[in-house]
Design an enzyme around this catalytic site. Structure first.
Site, PDB file in Angstrom:
ATOM      1  N   GLY A   1       0.735  -1.235   0.000  1.00  0.00           N
ATOM      2  CA  GLY A   1       0.000   0.000   0.000  1.00  0.00           C
ATOM      3  C   GLY A   1       0.770   1.294   0.000  1.00  0.00           C
ATOM      4  O   GLY A   1       0.163   2.340   0.108  1.00  0.00           O
ATOM      5  N   THR A   2       2.079   1.277  -0.153  1.00  0.00           N
ATOM      6  CA  THR A   2       2.789   2.555  -0.170  1.00  0.00           C
ATOM      7  C   THR A   2       4.221   2.367  -0.635  1.00  0.00           C
ATOM      8  O   THR A   2       4.728   1.250  -0.714  1.00  0.00           O
ATOM      9  CB  THR A   2       2.789   3.201   1.231  1.00  0.00           C
ATOM     10  N   THR A   3       4.868   3.489  -0.940  1.00  0.00           N
ATOM     11  CA  THR A   3       6.315   3.507  -1.152  1.00  0.00           C
ATOM     12  C   THR A   3       6.867   4.751  -0.480  1.00  0.00           C
ATOM     13  O   THR A   3       6.402   5.859  -0.735  1.00  0.00           O
ATOM     14  CB  THR A   3       6.671   3.533  -2.647  1.00  0.00           C
TER      15      THR A   3
END
Length: 211
Positions: free
Chosen positions: A17-19
């Site tokens: 869900g993210t970087t």
């Protein structure tokens, strides 16, 4: 490390869900993150803030459970401000990271589902990576989240400890954008924070536009 059972589920929740990216150079630290929040395969929010500030010269990036991250952010602010009003005075970035590592380690059997980068400038640039078990490492460059394999490839190829803060900011931006192109859980745009001895500057970038 071999991850089994519930630990594997936790690891997947953190990675999905993210970087986020952190880079340390001689004159400061860059923190960067995308703006997409996912709930399973659903895009829950396109404009989430994942770069936050404890002070004008200390920031964090966040990956993991939103509720846990909000709590941990409050903990970090309280740690800093409590120290500031006691005889000990303002706490160092390393001190904040170590205190948080102790909190995460103490709750590892009922863990906060988080991965945190803490970076900033006190007497020098500092950048720390913490996982949900309380493991802490000091890094020159690092990427976390579902798009981290793509982002880390860009960092490995192009990082130079002698680069300027502006060059590091450009590298962080490109690393996150590379993840956006290849990771479906990373998206919308990138917030890039440049933290130095006088404070911080923040930029927002989108695929075809600078805000």
């Amino acid at each position: 490390m071999v991850i089994m059972g519930n630990e594997l589920q936790l690891e997947n929740k953190i990675l999905k869900g993210t970087t986020t990216v952190g880079i340390k150079v001689n004159d400061g630290v860059v923190l960067a993150a995308d703006r997409r929040a996912s709930a399973g395969f659903f895009v829950a929010n396109k404009m989430v803030r994942k770069v936050l500030y404890i002070t004008d010269k200390i920031g964090i990036t966040t990956a993991g459970s939103v509720a846990d991250l909000q709590f941990i952010y409050d903990v970090l602010k309280n740690i800093y401000h409590y120290n500031s009003i006691t005889k000990y005075g303002p706490i160092s970035i390393k001190g904040i990271a170590t205190r948080l590592a102790n909190v995460l380690s103490a709750t590892k059997y009922f863990p906060y589902i988080v991965q945190i980068l803490i970076g900033g400038y006190d007497d020098q640039p500092r950048l720390f990576n913490l996982d949900y078990l309380g493991d802490i490492t000091e890094e020159n460059y690092v990427a976390t989240g579902s798009g981290s394999p793509v982002a880390m490839g860009v960092l490995e190829d192009e990082y130079n400890p002698k680069m300027t803060l502006d060059e590091a900011a450009d590298l962080a931006k490109r690393a996150v954008f590379s993840a956006i192109k290849r990771d479906s859980f990373t998206g919308t745009g990138v917030i890039v924070a440049k933290i130095h001895s006088k404070g911080h500057e923040e930029l927002e970038f989108y695929l075809n536009k600078k805000v």
